[in-house]
Write a protein that holds these residues in place. Structure first.
Motif: not given
Length: 170
Positions: A105-107, A131-134, A147-150, A156-158
């Motif tokens: 987001q923002g890029d 599939p088990t990674s963040a 839109t997802v956040t991890y 930090r949240d991305i």
């Protein structure tokens, strides 16, 4: 938040492998198992050289044996839990065996990656996320437009937008 690896989770959900990847891993396992007698002979030969405390050849051979046995256990586990087959024929949502395009987001830049096992790293130029990674866990089941956040390891949240989901074609 620490995300467990595929191996820590035990593959209870299974892991998707192409037949080619399965065959490659099986061949590697067979080669490592066949090498066990040679490794044992190497260790015995090094043991006969004398004082084990100062025998670096012996310790190197034991370390190599440990590395090989670890890989044998890892490959056995992967092959035991593997779901062998083709990639999904339809890619309407992010699933194991699909190629996901995301945008931070923002890029304006996008990133494309395969959602699957790190065992695919050798057969594709794409980055592979488990599939088990963040990131993998966050996008799993998402459709284009989601839109997802991890959370990354530093806490930090991305937030990313899922731009596209495609079938993987090795």
């Amino acid at each position: 938040m620490t995300v467990p690896s595929e191996y820590e989770l035990g593959f209870e959900q299974g892991i998707w492998l192409t037949q080619e990847a399965h065959d490659r891993l099986k061949a590697e396992l067979d080669q490592l198992v066949a090498n066990r007698p040679a490794m044992a002979a190497e260790i015995n030969a090094r043991r006969e050289e004398g004082d084990l405390e100062k025998n670096s050849g012996y310790h190197a051979a034991k370390d190599e044996q440990g590395t090989q046995e670890g890989r044998i256990r890892q490959l056995s586990h992967i092959l035991h839990w593997a779901n062998v087959g083709d990639a999904p024929t339809e890619a309407t949502h992010a699933a194991t065996g699909t190629v996901i395009t995301i945008r931070l987001q923002g890029d304006d830049n996008t990133e494309k990656f395969l959602l699957g096992s790190r065992e695919f790293a050798g057969i594709t130029d794409l980055t592979v996320h488990s599939p088990t990674s963040a990131l993998g866990a966050a996008v799993l089941g998402s459709a284009p437009g989601a839109t997802v956040t991890y959370q990354v390891p530093n806490g930090r949240d991305i937030t990313v937008d899922v731009v596209a989901v495609e079938r993987f074609a090795p």
